[in-house]
Motif scaffolding. Sequence first.
Motif, mmCIF file in Angstrom:
data_model
loop_
_atom_site.group_PDB
_atom_site.id
_atom_site.type_symbol
_atom_site.label_atom_id
_atom_site.label_comp_id
_atom_site.label_asym_id
_atom_site.label_seq_id
_atom_site.Cartn_x
_atom_site.Cartn_y
_atom_site.Cartn_z
ATOM 1 N N THR A 1 0.827 -1.207 0.000
ATOM 2 C CA THR A 1 0.000 0.000 0.000
ATOM 3 C C THR A 1 0.862 1.259 0.000
ATOM 4 N N LEU A 2 1.868 1.289 0.845
ATOM 5 C CA LEU A 2 2.729 2.468 0.933
ATOM 6 C C LEU A 2 3.527 2.675 -0.355
ATOM 7 N N ARG A 3 3.954 1.574 -0.961
ATOM 8 C CA ARG A 3 4.715 1.698 -2.213
ATOM 9 C C ARG A 3 3.850 2.312 -3.318
ATOM 10 N N GLN A 4 2.576 1.926 -3.342
ATOM 11 C CA GLN A 4 1.666 2.490 -4.344
ATOM 12 C C GLN A 4 1.404 3.976 -4.080
ATOM 13 N N GLN A 5 1.390 4.367 -2.809
ATOM 14 C CA GLN A 5 1.099 5.753 -2.457
ATOM 15 C C GLN A 5 2.323 6.658 -2.566
ATOM 16 N N LEU A 6 3.496 6.143 -2.184
ATOM 17 C CA LEU A 6 4.675 6.989 -2.035
ATOM 18 C C LEU A 6 5.797 6.690 -3.017
ATOM 19 N N GLY A 7 5.742 5.519 -3.647
ATOM 20 C CA GLY A 7 6.850 5.132 -4.510
ATOM 21 C C GLY A 7 8.005 4.572 -3.694
ATOM 22 N N GLU A 8 9.158 4.419 -4.340
ATOM 23 C CA GLU A 8 10.324 3.821 -3.693
ATOM 24 C C GLU A 8 11.153 4.896 -2.989
ATOM 25 N N THR A 9 10.701 5.324 -1.830
ATOM 26 C CA THR A 9 11.433 6.293 -1.038
ATOM 27 C C THR A 9 12.529 5.586 -0.241
ATOM 28 N N ALA A 10 13.396 6.367 0.388
ATOM 29 C CA ALA A 10 14.451 5.790 1.215
ATOM 30 C C ALA A 10 13.856 4.997 2.380
ATOM 31 N N SER A 11 12.760 5.510 2.958
ATOM 32 C CA SER A 11 12.109 4.789 4.053
ATOM 33 C C SER A 11 11.515 3.466 3.583
ATOM 34 N N MET A 12 10.978 3.450 2.357
ATOM 35 C CA MET A 12 10.428 2.211 1.814
ATOM 36 C C MET A 12 11.520 1.162 1.655
ATOM 37 N N VAL A 13 12.696 1.602 1.206
ATOM 38 C CA VAL A 13 13.816 0.665 1.057
ATOM 39 C C VAL A 13 14.177 0.058 2.408
ATOM 40 N N LYS A 14 14.216 0.887 3.453
ATOM 41 C CA LYS A 14 14.568 0.387 4.779
ATOM 42 C C LYS A 14 13.497 -0.544 5.324
ATOM 43 N N LEU A 15 12.216 -0.183 5.135
ATOM 44 C CA LEU A 15 11.134 -1.036 5.619
ATOM 45 C C LEU A 15 11.120 -2.377 4.893
ATOM 46 N N THR A 16 11.378 -2.330 3.597
ATOM 47 C CA THR A 16 11.452 -3.579 2.839
ATOM 48 C C THR A 16 12.603 -4.435 3.355
ATOM 49 N N GLY A 17 13.705 -3.787 3.713
ATOM 50 C CA GLY A 17 14.827 -4.511 4.296
ATOM 51 C C GLY A 17 14.461 -5.166 5.611
ATOM 52 N N ILE A 18 13.660 -4.483 6.427
ATOM 53 C CA ILE A 18 13.208 -5.067 7.688
ATOM 54 C C ILE A 18 12.392 -6.332 7.422
ATOM 55 N N TYR A 19 11.481 -6.260 6.425
ATOM 56 C CA TYR A 19 10.683 -7.446 6.072
ATOM 57 C C TYR A 19 11.590 -8.622 5.726
ATOM 58 N N HIS A 20 12.540 -8.388 4.855
ATOM 59 C CA HIS A 20 13.391 -9.496 4.396
ATOM 60 C C HIS A 20 14.332 -9.989 5.492
ATOM 61 N N ASN A 21 14.766 -9.100 6.368
ATOM 62 C CA ASN A 21 15.612 -9.545 7.463
ATOM 63 C C ASN A 21 14.830 -10.355 8.484
ATOM 64 N N LEU A 22 13.556 -10.013 8.702
ATOM 65 C CA LEU A 22 12.713 -10.842 9.556
ATOM 66 C C LEU A 22 12.479 -12.208 8.915
ATOM 67 N N LEU A 23 12.220 -12.208 7.609
ATOM 68 C CA LEU A 23 12.028 -13.490 6.913
ATOM 69 C C LEU A 23 13.309 -14.323 6.980
ATOM 70 N N ARG A 24 14.442 -13.670 6.859
ATOM 71 C CA ARG A 24 15.729 -14.367 6.952
ATOM 72 C C ARG A 24 15.918 -14.986 8.352
ATOM 73 N N ARG A 25 15.469 -14.222 9.384
ATOM 74 C CA ARG A 25 15.626 -14.698 10.760
ATOM 75 C C ARG A 25 14.648 -15.834 11.080
ATOM 76 N N TRP A 26 13.400 -15.691 10.621
ATOM 77 C CA TRP A 26 12.358 -16.645 11.000
ATOM 78 C C TRP A 26 12.228 -17.815 10.023
ATOM 79 N N GLY A 27 12.716 -17.658 8.796
ATOM 80 C CA GLY A 27 12.560 -18.733 7.817
ATOM 81 C C GLY A 27 13.380 -19.951 8.197
ATOM 82 N N ASN A 28 12.803 -21.108 7.994
ATOM 83 C CA ASN A 28 13.512 -22.366 8.351
ATOM 84 C C ASN A 28 13.466 -23.384 7.237
ATOM 85 N N ALA A 29 13.206 -22.914 6.009
ATOM 86 C CA ALA A 29 13.137 -23.866 4.895
ATOM 87 C C ALA A 29 14.539 -24.232 4.440
#
Length: 227
Positions: A199-227
Amino acid sequence: MLITIDDLLARDEIATVRQLLDRTGWASGSLTAGTQAAVVKNNEQVPEGAPLLPELRQRVLAALNRQPLFFSAALPAKILPPFFNRYSGDSNRYGQHIDNAMRAMPDGSGYVRADLSATLFLSEPDEYEGGELVIEDTFGRHSVKLPAGSLVLYPSSSVHEVTPVTRGARIACFMFIQSMVRDAEQRRLLFDLDMELLTLRQQLGETASMVKLTGIYHNLLRRWGNA
């Protein structure tokens, strides 16, 4: 977490799958039921080894692969090859049960841990009476009866049932998914974060904050993923 995905299959795909199923024989659904489920399971299923089953499975898996909402909600590591069932006549219900935790691959290559279950409806709601998928979770009871081509995804650990079909035939595809994120709460948090990022990406585009938030998502997935 219960998620519905509309129009997983397009109208022409539904017609093709239904035509293939019309050319396929049905066997007792108890063939794939566990000890507890076999007592309450009374439906029909396309048997393993049916000539058209590989094509039917491939069509459903292809539809899942192109659906980003399914990937975000399930984070699939493995998907047990889909099954197809029918409820009609005297084979018309599936009482309360919980899906087995470990499901054997049909080819004997190993097991899939059932973190999530999914039902893809292939009959329109007006083609049959009854046949609701009733799912119990921490938020109560949910009665699900979706248009043909739509899918519901829900925890395999939940108690659920299919109510008796009193008219017509309820035809569906069902499957079990092992998630890369085993913990249901972590998986829900990742899904919520991913939807807000979209939703935020559609509203704001790829801002610096969006890049950081996306990084948080992937780092959580990296931490919690067990495949």
